[in-house]
Design an enzyme around this catalytic site. Structure first.
Site, PDB file in Angstrom:
ATOM      1  N   ASP A 101       0.820  -1.208   0.000  1.00  0.00           N
ATOM      2  CA  ASP A 101       0.000   0.000   0.000  1.00  0.00           C
ATOM      3  C   ASP A 101       0.860   1.268   0.000  1.00  0.00           C
ATOM      4  O   ASP A 101       1.937   1.295   0.589  1.00  0.00           O
ATOM      5  CB  ASP A 101      -0.894  -0.013   1.246  1.00  0.00           C
ATOM      6  CG  ASP A 101      -2.020   0.993   1.142  1.00  0.00           C
ATOM      7  OD1 ASP A 101      -2.312   1.443   0.023  1.00  0.00           O
ATOM      8  OD2 ASP A 101      -2.597   1.329   2.178  1.00  0.00           O
TER       9      ASP A 101
ATOM     10  N   ASN B 242       1.312   3.260  -2.984  1.00  0.00           N
ATOM     11  CA  ASN B 242       1.872   3.599  -4.305  1.00  0.00           C
ATOM     12  C   ASN B 242       1.376   4.958  -4.797  1.00  0.00           C
ATOM     13  O   ASN B 242       2.141   5.743  -5.366  1.00  0.00           O
ATOM     14  CB  ASN B 242       1.470   2.539  -5.344  1.00  0.00           C
ATOM     15  CG  ASN B 242       1.988   1.167  -4.995  1.00  0.00           C
ATOM     16  OD1 ASN B 242       2.906   1.027  -4.206  1.00  0.00           O
ATOM     17  ND2 ASN B 242       1.396   0.146  -5.594  1.00  0.00           N
ATOM     18  N   GLY B 243       0.078   5.209  -4.584  1.00  0.00           N
ATOM     19  CA  GLY B 243      -0.514   6.459  -5.060  1.00  0.00           C
ATOM     20  C   GLY B 243       0.101   7.653  -4.351  1.00  0.00           C
ATOM     21  O   GLY B 243       0.460   8.658  -4.982  1.00  0.00           O
TER      22      GLY B 243
ATOM     23  N   ARG C  19      -0.308   7.937 -10.819  1.00  0.00           N
ATOM     24  CA  ARG C  19      -0.536   6.787  -9.941  1.00  0.00           C
ATOM     25  C   ARG C  19       0.074   5.525 -10.562  1.00  0.00           C
ATOM     26  O   ARG C  19       0.621   4.677  -9.860  1.00  0.00           O
ATOM     27  CB  ARG C  19      -2.044   6.592  -9.699  1.00  0.00           C
ATOM     28  CG  ARG C  19      -2.677   7.724  -8.906  1.00  0.00           C
ATOM     29  CD  ARG C  19      -4.154   7.449  -8.634  1.00  0.00           C
ATOM     30  NE  ARG C  19      -4.356   6.234  -7.867  1.00  0.00           N
ATOM     31  CZ  ARG C  19      -4.183   6.139  -6.545  1.00  0.00           C
ATOM     32  NH1 ARG C  19      -3.817   7.193  -5.845  1.00  0.00           N
ATOM     33  NH2 ARG C  19      -4.394   5.007  -5.923  1.00  0.00           N
TER      34      ARG C  19
ATOM     35  N   HIS D  90       2.495   2.625  -9.009  1.00  0.00           N
ATOM     36  CA  HIS D  90       2.286   1.169  -9.024  1.00  0.00           C
ATOM     37  C   HIS D  90       3.493   0.469  -9.655  1.00  0.00           C
ATOM     38  O   HIS D  90       3.906  -0.605  -9.212  1.00  0.00           O
ATOM     39  CB  HIS D  90       1.018   0.826  -9.807  1.00  0.00           C
ATOM     40  CG  HIS D  90      -0.236   1.282  -9.113  1.00  0.00           C
ATOM     41  ND1 HIS D  90      -0.467   1.098  -7.771  1.00  0.00           N
ATOM     42  CD2 HIS D  90      -1.342   1.930  -9.589  1.00  0.00           C
ATOM     43  CE1 HIS D  90      -1.640   1.600  -7.442  1.00  0.00           C
ATOM     44  NE2 HIS D  90      -2.190   2.121  -8.523  1.00  0.00           N
TER      45      HIS D  90
ATOM     46  N   SER E 244      -7.167  -6.176  -5.532  1.00  0.00           N
ATOM     47  CA  SER E 244      -8.305  -6.685  -4.761  1.00  0.00           C
ATOM     48  C   SER E 244      -9.585  -6.629  -5.590  1.00  0.00           C
ATOM     49  O   SER E 244      -9.662  -5.898  -6.595  1.00  0.00           O
ATOM     50  CB  SER E 244      -8.484  -5.849  -3.483  1.00  0.00           C
ATOM     51  OG  SER E 244      -9.083  -4.613  -3.807  1.00  0.00           O
ATOM     52  N   THR E 245     -10.576  -7.371  -5.151  1.00  0.00           N
ATOM     53  CA  THR E 245     -11.867  -7.344  -5.846  1.00  0.00           C
ATOM     54  C   THR E 245     -12.478  -5.935  -5.770  1.00  0.00           C
ATOM     55  O   THR E 245     -13.299  -5.576  -6.605  1.00  0.00           O
ATOM     56  CB  THR E 245     -12.840  -8.364  -5.225  1.00  0.00           C
ATOM     57  OG1 THR E 245     -12.787  -8.235  -3.792  1.00  0.00           O
ATOM     58  CG2 THR E 245     -12.472  -9.787  -5.585  1.00  0.00           C
TER      59      THR E 245
ATOM     60  N   LEU F  79      10.868 -20.721  -0.885  1.00  0.00           N
ATOM     61  CA  LEU F  79       9.876 -19.751  -0.407  1.00  0.00           C
ATOM     62  C   LEU F  79       8.638 -19.879  -1.281  1.00  0.00           C
ATOM     63  O   LEU F  79       8.756 -20.049  -2.496  1.00  0.00           O
ATOM     64  CB  LEU F  79      10.440 -18.322  -0.544  1.00  0.00           C
ATOM     65  CG  LEU F  79       9.483 -17.169  -0.227  1.00  0.00           C
ATOM     66  CD1 LEU F  79       9.255 -17.055   1.282  1.00  0.00           C
ATOM     67  CD2 LEU F  79      10.027 -15.842  -0.755  1.00  0.00           C
TER      68      LEU F  79
ATOM     69  N   ARG G  88       1.384  -4.060   7.040  1.00  0.00           N
ATOM     70  CA  ARG G  88       0.831  -3.072   6.113  1.00  0.00           C
ATOM     71  C   ARG G  88       1.644  -1.792   6.186  1.00  0.00           C
ATOM     72  O   ARG G  88       1.680  -1.122   7.227  1.00  0.00           O
ATOM     73  CB  ARG G  88      -0.629  -2.756   6.443  1.00  0.00           C
ATOM     74  CG  ARG G  88      -1.215  -1.774   5.420  1.00  0.00           C
ATOM     75  CD  ARG G  88      -2.717  -1.686   5.503  1.00  0.00           C
ATOM     76  NE  ARG G  88      -3.247  -0.954   4.362  1.00  0.00           N
ATOM     77  CZ  ARG G  88      -4.492  -1.021   3.954  1.00  0.00           C
ATOM     78  NH1 ARG G  88      -5.347  -1.808   4.576  1.00  0.00           N
ATOM     79  NH2 ARG G  88      -4.902  -0.324   2.922  1.00  0.00           N
TER      80      ARG G  88
ATOM     81  N   GLU H  61      -0.483 -11.436  14.234  1.00  0.00           N
ATOM     82  CA  GLU H  61      -0.008 -10.153  14.771  1.00  0.00           C
ATOM     83  C   GLU H  61      -0.089  -9.143  13.638  1.00  0.00           C
ATOM     84  O   GLU H  61       0.311  -9.439  12.496  1.00  0.00           O
ATOM     85  CB  GLU H  61       1.456 -10.260  15.222  1.00  0.00           C
ATOM     86  CG  GLU H  61       1.671 -11.086  16.463  1.00  0.00           C
ATOM     87  CD  GLU H  61       1.116 -10.410  17.726  1.00  0.00           C
ATOM     88  OE1 GLU H  61       0.879  -9.192  17.704  1.00  0.00           O
ATOM     89  OE2 GLU H  61       0.909 -11.135  18.716  1.00  0.00           O
TER      90      GLU H  61
HETATM   91  C1  FPP Z   1      -2.189   0.077  -3.153  1.00  0.00           C
HETATM   92  O1  FPP Z   1      -1.678   1.388  -3.295  1.00  0.00           O
HETATM   93  C2  FPP Z   1      -1.672  -0.775  -4.207  1.00  0.00           C
HETATM   94  C3  FPP Z   1      -2.412  -1.352  -5.198  1.00  0.00           C
HETATM   95  C4  FPP Z   1      -3.869  -1.157  -5.301  1.00  0.00           C
HETATM   96  C5  FPP Z   1      -1.812  -2.162  -6.254  1.00  0.00           C
HETATM   97  C6  FPP Z   1      -0.571  -2.904  -5.870  1.00  0.00           C
HETATM   98  C7  FPP Z   1      -0.043  -3.566  -7.071  1.00  0.00           C
HETATM   99  C8  FPP Z   1       1.242  -3.615  -7.419  1.00  0.00           C
HETATM  100  C9  FPP Z   1       2.324  -3.096  -6.562  1.00  0.00           C
HETATM  101  C10 FPP Z   1       1.633  -4.260  -8.700  1.00  0.00           C
HETATM  102  C11 FPP Z   1       1.032  -5.629  -8.845  1.00  0.00           C
HETATM  103  C12 FPP Z   1       2.021  -6.564  -9.347  1.00  0.00           C
HETATM  104  C13 FPP Z   1       1.823  -7.896  -9.453  1.00  0.00           C
HETATM  105  C14 FPP Z   1       2.907  -8.731  -9.973  1.00  0.00           C
HETATM  106  C15 FPP Z   1       0.569  -8.562  -9.057  1.00  0.00           C
HETATM  107  P1  FPP Z   1      -2.685   2.593  -3.460  1.00  0.00           P
HETATM  108  O2  FPP Z   1      -2.878   2.857  -4.902  1.00  0.00           O
HETATM  109  O3  FPP Z   1      -3.950   2.312  -2.711  1.00  0.00           O
HETATM  110  O4  FPP Z   1      -1.875   3.758  -2.785  1.00  0.00           O
HETATM  111  P2  FPP Z   1      -2.491   5.016  -2.032  1.00  0.00           P
HETATM  112  O5  FPP Z   1      -3.267   4.486  -0.856  1.00  0.00           O
HETATM  113  O6  FPP Z   1      -1.279   5.774  -1.610  1.00  0.00           O
HETATM  114  O7  FPP Z   1      -3.341   5.742  -3.021  1.00  0.00           O
END
Ligand code: FPP
Length: 255
Positions: A36, A38-39, A49, A53, A81-82, A147, A204, A223
């Site tokens: 979490d 990335n945005g 955004r 990602h 996620s869904t 792993l 997280r 935990e």
């Molecule tokens: C949450 O950040 C992240 C996601 C919704 C997508 C995560 C996906 C990847 C890192 C790439 C997936 C790669 C594979 C191989 C499956 P957010 O966009 O909610 O961030 P924010 O809360 O800061 O806006």
């Protein structure tokens, strides 16, 4: 888990720190990670955004190396996620494209590390290309034993339970399973990965303090560790720190 020297990977620079030495009894075997932030990481840099990602997807080999080096056996990551279908069409298609590309680019590296990759989630609306990359990665890495990396893509915890309940109901309806025989073990066997036990540690990043429909069954006794770091800035030491927090809490509870 097999020992031996880890192969060098080009995705991660050499790290000055080394993993904490945690006694086996205090080490979480299964760890779930919500990727979490990335945005927010992108916004802080004036990037899109999608670029956030992309940077986030690049941290997956680092996470796998961190887990291998500290001795964790299974890592489950929340890739899509869904609920993520509710994001803008541009962000969704960017994520679909990226997931396919990242899997294609990282497959060989994960395989060289001895990582077995599995996919958990519903096919549903997932792009066919993504499903193809997931299946190809599963196929290539299926015999690896160092792993297990469970990629949760088009995954929802409630959806997983619904799918399990529906499968069980079909067997009860067909007369092949007695309702009285349905217990925790039967439900667990009908989850996407029937062999998954409890996840001991949920991590997280990004400062959010929710589990967001990720692995509700598996996290029942976990935990929870929340960190401020945004996912694209994630380094091995962050997983190690979370594992140390887990070990300290576990020790306080008497092991
Ligand atoms: C949450 O950040 C992240 C996601 C919704 C997508 C995560 C996906 C990847 C890192 C790439 C997936 C790669 C594979 C191989 C499956 P957010 O966009 O909610 O961030 P924010 O809360 O800061 O806006």
């Amino acid at each position: 888990m097999a020992g031996g020297t880890l192969p060098a990977t080009n995705a991660t620079a050499p790290h000055p720190d080394s993993p904490p030495r945690i006694p086996a009894g205090l080490l979480p075997r299964r760890v779930a990670v919500a990727m979490d932030g990335n945005g927010r990481w992108a916004r802080e840099r004036g990037l899109s955004r999608s670029e956030g990602h992309r940077a986030g997807a690049g941290r997956l080999p680092e996470l796998a190396r961190a887990a291998l080096e500290v001795g964790v056996e299974q890592v489950l990551v929340y890739g899509f996620s869904t609920e993520n279908w509710r994001r803008s069409p541009q962000e969704v298609s960017g994520l679909m494209r990226l997931a396919g590309q990242a899997l294609g680019a990282q497959r060989a590296e994960l395989h060289a590390m001895g990582v077995r990759v599995r996919w958990s989630g519903r096919p549903g609306r997932l792009w066919k290309g993504v499903i193809g990359e997931l299946r190809a990665t599963e196929e290539l890495t299926r015999d690896n034993q160092r792993l297990t990396l469970d990629l949760c893509v088009n995954y929802g915890g409630q959806a997983e339970l619904v799918d399990a309940v529906a499968a069980i109901a079909r067997q009860v309806g067909a007369g092949t399973l007695r309702p009285e025989a349905v217990d925790e073990a039967v439900v667990a066997r009908h989850l996407y990965q029937g062999d998954s036990g409890d996840v001991e540690l949920f991590l997280r990043p990004s400062g959010e303090r929710r589990t967001s429909n990720f692995l509700p069954w598996q996290l029942a006794h976990a935990e929870l560790v929340f960190m401020e770091v945004l996912w694209p800035d994630f380094e091995r030491r962050h997983l190690w720190e979370a594992v140390q927090i887990y070990a300290d809490r576990h020790k306080r509870r008497g092991g």
